[in-house]
Design a protein around this motif. Structure first.
Motif, PDB file in Angstrom:
ATOM      1  N   THR A  41      33.185 -53.042  72.074  1.00 38.42           N
ATOM      2  CA  THR A  41      33.130 -53.863  70.874  1.00 38.42           C
ATOM      3  C   THR A  41      31.815 -54.622  70.791  1.00 38.42           C
ATOM      4  N   VAL A  75      28.942 -53.861  72.326  1.00 35.46           N
ATOM      5  CA  VAL A  75      27.847 -52.896  72.126  1.00 35.46           C
ATOM      6  C   VAL A  75      27.836 -52.423  70.672  1.00 35.46           C
ATOM      7  N   THR A  76      28.992 -52.155  70.103  1.00 32.37           N
ATOM      8  CA  THR A  76      29.069 -51.709  68.708  1.00 32.37           C
ATOM      9  C   THR A  76      28.551 -52.797  67.773  1.00 32.37           C
ATOM     10  N   VAL A  93      26.428 -55.283  68.514  1.00 31.46           N
ATOM     11  CA  VAL A  93      24.979 -55.430  68.689  1.00 31.46           C
ATOM     12  C   VAL A  93      24.249 -54.273  68.016  1.00 31.46           C
ATOM     13  N   THR A  94      24.762 -53.085  68.167  1.00 33.70           N
ATOM     14  CA  THR A  94      24.140 -51.914  67.538  1.00 33.70           C
ATOM     15  C   THR A  94      24.175 -52.051  66.009  1.00 33.70           C
ATOM     16  N   GLY A  95      25.279 -52.540  65.473  1.00 36.46           N
ATOM     17  CA  GLY A  95      25.382 -52.748  64.032  1.00 36.46           C
ATOM     18  C   GLY A  95      24.388 -53.769  63.529  1.00 36.46           C
ATOM     19  N   TRP A  99      21.566 -54.578  64.999  1.00 38.66           N
ATOM     20  CA  TRP A  99      20.235 -53.994  65.143  1.00 38.66           C
ATOM     21  C   TRP A  99      19.956 -52.993  64.004  1.00 38.66           C
ATOM     22  N   ALA A 100      20.953 -52.183  63.673  1.00 39.41           N
ATOM     23  CA  ALA A 100      20.776 -51.189  62.596  1.00 39.41           C
ATOM     24  C   ALA A 100      20.572 -51.878  61.249  1.00 39.41           C
ATOM     25  N   ARG A 146      19.331 -54.840  60.766  1.00 43.22           N
ATOM     26  CA  ARG A 146      17.993 -55.457  60.810  1.00 43.22           C
ATOM     27  C   ARG A 146      16.908 -54.408  60.586  1.00 43.22           C
TER      28      ARG A 146
END
Length: 118
Positions: A14, A16-17, A19-21, A23-24, A26
């Motif tokens: 959750t 990681v998802t 943070v990835t969201g 980052w994407a 941004r």
């Protein structure tokens, strides 16, 4: 309080998802510079399109002006021929000793262009 491995793995996935969201999101955001550049490109394209339309319209107007000029020249030539023909006919009628019938009054706007004693 101890967590079982599945819970820890679920929390990790959750995070990681998330943070990835973030980052994407941004990375996908456009900078103000990019927005200005795109706005400029759109405005430039619109100006070019408008300029092309203006050039096309100007070419059409020039062609129409040329057609009208030629038509006016032809009409002037025809009127000059008619005036000469009318003078010849009037001269023959008068030479024959006949009276020319009275003419209708010449409209004021036409008077500027008629140079004949009718």
């Amino acid at each position: 309080m101890s967590m079982n491995p599945e819970t820890v793995a679920s929390i990790a996935v959750t995070v990681v998802t998330g943070v990835t969201g973030v980052w994407a999101a941004r990375a996908a955001r456009r900078t103000p510079r990019q927005e200005k550049r795109d706005d400029f490109a759109v405005v430039t394209k619109e100006i070019r399109t408008s300029l092309a339309d203006v050039k096309k319209e100007l070419a059409e107007q020039k062609a129409e002006t040329a057609r009208q000029s030629e038509r006016i020249g032809d009409q002037a030539l025809a009127l000059e021929w008619l005036q000469r023909r009318l003078r010849d006919i009037l001269a023959r009628v008068r030479d024959a000793g006949l009276e020319v019938p009275p003419a209708e009054p010449i409209p004021e706007r036409a008077r500027r262009h008629i140079h004949i004693d009718v």
